[in-house]
Design a protein around this motif. Structure first.
Motif, PDB file in Angstrom:
ATOM      1  N   ASP A  29       2.935   4.911 -11.533  1.00 21.87           N
ATOM      2  CA  ASP A  29       1.946   5.835 -12.093  1.00 21.87           C
ATOM      3  C   ASP A  29       0.529   5.428 -11.696  1.00 21.87           C
ATOM      4  O   ASP A  29      -0.294   6.267 -11.293  1.00 21.87           O
ATOM      5  CB  ASP A  29       2.084   5.872 -13.612  1.00 21.87           C
ATOM      6  CG  ASP A  29       1.022   6.730 -14.278  1.00 21.87           C
ATOM      7  OD1 ASP A  29       1.180   7.960 -14.293  1.00 21.87           O
ATOM      8  OD2 ASP A  29       0.037   6.154 -14.771  1.00 21.87           O
ATOM      9  N   ARG A  30       0.239   4.129 -11.780  1.00 21.26           N
ATOM     10  CA  ARG A  30      -1.104   3.669 -11.411  1.00 21.26           C
ATOM     11  C   ARG A  30      -1.385   3.919  -9.935  1.00 21.26           C
ATOM     12  O   ARG A  30      -2.511   4.280  -9.562  1.00 21.26           O
ATOM     13  CB  ARG A  30      -1.245   2.172 -11.738  1.00 21.26           C
ATOM     14  CG  ARG A  30      -1.366   1.888 -13.229  1.00 21.26           C
ATOM     15  CD  ARG A  30      -1.786   0.449 -13.487  1.00 21.26           C
ATOM     16  NE  ARG A  30      -0.747  -0.497 -13.115  1.00 21.26           N
ATOM     17  CZ  ARG A  30       0.188  -0.933 -13.942  1.00 21.26           C
ATOM     18  NH1 ARG A  30       0.237  -0.482 -15.192  1.00 21.26           N
ATOM     19  NH2 ARG A  30       1.087  -1.817 -13.552  1.00 21.26           N
ATOM     20  N   ARG A  89      -4.303   6.450  -7.952  1.00 17.50           N
ATOM     21  CA  ARG A  89      -5.237   5.978  -6.912  1.00 17.50           C
ATOM     22  C   ARG A  89      -5.042   6.735  -5.598  1.00 17.50           C
ATOM     23  O   ARG A  89      -5.673   6.397  -4.590  1.00 17.50           O
ATOM     24  CB  ARG A  89      -5.020   4.483  -6.662  1.00 17.50           C
ATOM     25  CG  ARG A  89      -5.341   3.591  -7.856  1.00 17.50           C
ATOM     26  CD  ARG A  89      -5.451   2.124  -7.425  1.00 17.50           C
ATOM     27  NE  ARG A  89      -4.220   1.630  -6.819  1.00 17.50           N
ATOM     28  CZ  ARG A  89      -3.273   0.969  -7.475  1.00 17.50           C
ATOM     29  NH1 ARG A  89      -3.406   0.757  -8.793  1.00 17.50           N
ATOM     30  NH2 ARG A  89      -2.194   0.534  -6.866  1.00 17.50           N
ATOM     31  N   GLY A  90      -4.152   7.721  -5.597  1.00 13.86           N
ATOM     32  CA  GLY A  90      -3.884   8.479  -4.381  1.00 13.86           C
ATOM     33  C   GLY A  90      -2.866   7.841  -3.469  1.00 13.86           C
ATOM     34  O   GLY A  90      -2.684   8.267  -2.326  1.00 13.86           O
ATOM     35  N   ASP A  91      -2.160   6.839  -3.940  1.00 16.64           N
ATOM     36  CA  ASP A  91      -1.167   6.121  -3.139  1.00 16.64           C
ATOM     37  C   ASP A  91       0.227   6.619  -3.519  1.00 16.64           C
ATOM     38  O   ASP A  91       0.724   6.350  -4.616  1.00 16.64           O
ATOM     39  CB  ASP A  91      -1.295   4.618  -3.410  1.00 16.64           C
ATOM     40  CG  ASP A  91      -0.293   3.787  -2.614  1.00 16.64           C
ATOM     41  OD1 ASP A  91       0.544   4.367  -1.898  1.00 16.64           O
ATOM     42  OD2 ASP A  91      -0.343   2.544  -2.730  1.00 16.64           O
ATOM     43  N   TRP A  92       0.868   7.359  -2.604  1.00 10.58           N
ATOM     44  CA  TRP A  92       2.196   7.905  -2.859  1.00 10.58           C
ATOM     45  C   TRP A  92       3.298   7.102  -2.162  1.00 10.58           C
ATOM     46  O   TRP A  92       4.431   7.574  -2.037  1.00 10.58           O
ATOM     47  CB  TRP A  92       2.259   9.372  -2.414  1.00 10.58           C
ATOM     48  CG  TRP A  92       1.589  10.288  -3.403  1.00 10.58           C
ATOM     49  CD1 TRP A  92       0.257  10.529  -3.528  1.00 10.58           C
ATOM     50  CD2 TRP A  92       2.244  11.047  -4.426  1.00 10.58           C
ATOM     51  NE1 TRP A  92       0.013  11.396  -4.557  1.00 10.58           N
ATOM     52  CE2 TRP A  92       1.222  11.745  -5.133  1.00 10.58           C
ATOM     53  CE3 TRP A  92       3.565  11.223  -4.809  1.00 10.58           C
ATOM     54  CZ2 TRP A  92       1.492  12.598  -6.192  1.00 10.58           C
ATOM     55  CZ3 TRP A  92       3.836  12.078  -5.879  1.00 10.58           C
ATOM     56  CH2 TRP A  92       2.816  12.750  -6.558  1.00 10.58           C
ATOM     57  N   SER A  93       2.988   5.904  -1.726  1.00  9.81           N
ATOM     58  CA  SER A  93       4.017   5.083  -1.102  1.00  9.81           C
ATOM     59  C   SER A  93       5.021   4.636  -2.155  1.00  9.81           C
ATOM     60  O   SER A  93       4.680   4.361  -3.299  1.00  9.81           O
ATOM     61  CB  SER A  93       3.385   3.854  -0.431  1.00  9.81           C
ATOM     62  OG  SER A  93       2.698   3.054  -1.388  1.00  9.81           O
ATOM     63  N   GLY A  94       6.282   4.568  -1.779  1.00  5.09           N
ATOM     64  CA  GLY A  94       7.329   4.189  -2.711  1.00  5.09           C
ATOM     65  C   GLY A  94       7.944   2.855  -2.367  1.00  5.09           C
ATOM     66  O   GLY A  94       7.530   2.175  -1.422  1.00  5.09           O
ATOM     67  N   TRP A  95       8.951   2.475  -3.131  1.00  6.77           N
ATOM     68  CA  TRP A  95       9.659   1.232  -2.872  1.00  6.77           C
ATOM     69  C   TRP A  95      11.084   1.367  -3.404  1.00  6.77           C
ATOM     70  O   TRP A  95      11.359   2.204  -4.257  1.00  6.77           O
ATOM     71  CB  TRP A  95       8.952   0.037  -3.508  1.00  6.77           C
ATOM     72  CG  TRP A  95       8.781   0.142  -4.996  1.00  6.77           C
ATOM     73  CD1 TRP A  95       9.650  -0.237  -5.965  1.00  6.77           C
ATOM     74  CD2 TRP A  95       7.648   0.688  -5.681  1.00  6.77           C
ATOM     75  NE1 TRP A  95       9.151   0.020  -7.207  1.00  6.77           N
ATOM     76  CE2 TRP A  95       7.912   0.591  -7.069  1.00  6.77           C
ATOM     77  CE3 TRP A  95       6.428   1.231  -5.272  1.00  6.77           C
ATOM     78  CZ2 TRP A  95       7.018   1.024  -8.041  1.00  6.77           C
ATOM     79  CZ3 TRP A  95       5.545   1.662  -6.236  1.00  6.77           C
ATOM     80  CH2 TRP A  95       5.823   1.558  -7.594  1.00  6.77           C
ATOM     81  N   SER A  96      11.957   0.541  -2.898  1.00  6.56           N
ATOM     82  CA  SER A  96      13.367   0.603  -3.279  1.00  6.56           C
ATOM     83  C   SER A  96      13.599  -0.211  -4.543  1.00  6.56           C
ATOM     84  O   SER A  96      13.105  -1.335  -4.680  1.00  6.56           O
ATOM     85  CB  SER A  96      14.240   0.057  -2.142  1.00  6.56           C
ATOM     86  OG  SER A  96      15.598   0.034  -2.527  1.00  6.56           O
TER      87      SER A  96
END
Length: 318
Positions: free
Chosen positions: A125-126, A130-137
């Motif tokens: 969510d944070r 901040r405009g960061d839509w990168s994800g992680w597994s």
């Protein structure tokens, strides 16, 4: 006036049931005071109170010495490790609690924290903000082994709720006999075994001892997620902070901190570099309307019973 009642629980009367109005209508005067039970502040009110509906702050012999009229400490919640029950008994003060009133609420909050930590929801969510839509597994709960430390009311309700996720569950509680039906549903083990067999460990034991210490953390043979909706002192917080930084602990989610009643102290778990892997809520576990009403009703009933000359339903002995 029937008597004067000190209330130091933040949420007492905050549900759908008007327990404050019930006490007032019965002739009791309500006095609100510091939830942390600061001795200096309470010294101004304790000498004139007959009953005390107490939250999570400490109730010590020093507090009791200031309250010559006090007849009952009605603990608003189930845990009484913050109350010197022996000192109360020596002074003729009855201690009661509210077993089971908030168990379902805390069990649900445990699952909320567990899933939030597992999927990294607050950190995600944070990032988006901040405009960061990168994800992680991350992992699926169904693929993991969950350890439950403490098999009382709340621990058992957590186990029931885990059934729907299809994960393996192990349980540890030295006070529960081997033939207890709970072990038809979970694998019995001890606290040390949880460190080497579980991907997630959730704590539901009474306070008064540290379980997750440096040795426990060092023994863990895999990155683990820890959840604590019980007591802060079950965890060595400096050791845990180090374990999170080293990667031995993936995430920690808790509803309590050792420093919560000490505003001038900061927990090592609140360090900025741990923000994405530590989730802390301010004792929200029991704060549902149903939980608040249950605790309020039970605490009020037992307080009135003692002050009106009847036996309380939930006395606590030393």
């Amino acid at each position: 006036m029937t008597g004067r009642v000190l209330v130091t629980s933040r949420s007492f009367g905050g549900g759908g049931r008007d327990v404050v109005g019930e006490l007032t209508a019965a002739g009791y005067e309500i006095v609100r005071a510091d939830p942390s039970h600061d001795l200096e502040e309470l010294s101004r009110v304790l000498p004139a109170v007959d009953g005390w509906i107490a939250g999570t702050g400490p109730v010590t012999g020093q507090h009791l010495d200031l309250a010559p009229r006090l007849r009952v400490v009605s603990r608003y919640g189930v845990g009484v490790d913050n109350v010197d029950v022996a000192a109360a008994g020596a002074r003729g003060v009855i201690v009661t609690n509210t077993p089971g009133a908030n168990s379902a609420a805390v069990a649900e909050h445990t699952l909320a924290l567990l899933l939030s930590a597992l999927r990294g929801i607050p950190a995600a969510d944070r990032r988006v903000r901040r405009g960061d839509w990168s994800g992680w597994s991350t992992r699926e709960l169904s693929a993991l082994t969950v350890g439950v430390l403490g098999l009382g009311r709340i621990g058992r309700l957590v186990i029931e709720r885990l059934d729907g996720f299809g994960c393996a569950v192990r349980g540890a509680d030295p006070w529960v006999p081997e033939d207890d039906p709970v072990f038809d549903r979970v694998v019995r083990c001890d606290a040390a075994e949880l460190a080497v067999t579980c991907d997630v460990v959730t704590l539901h034991a009474p306070g008064g001892r540290t379980v997750v210490d440096r040795d426990w953390l060092a023994a863990s043979d895999r990155p683990v997620i820890l959840v604590n909706t019980a007591r802060a002192d079950l965890v060595d917080e400096p050791a845990l902070a180090d374990a999170i930084r080293s990667g031995r602990v993936v995430a920690y989610a808790a509803d309590t901190l050792a420093t919560e009643n000490h505003g001038d102290l900061a927990s090592p778990l609140l360090a900025d570099d741990l923000a994405d892997r530590v989730i802390i809520t301010p004792h929200l576990g029991a704060q549902t309307r149903e939980g608040v009403d249950g605790m309020g009703g039970m605490a009020t009933a037992d307080l009135r019973a003692v002050l009106e000359g009847r036996a309380p339903r939930h006395p606590v002995s030393a």
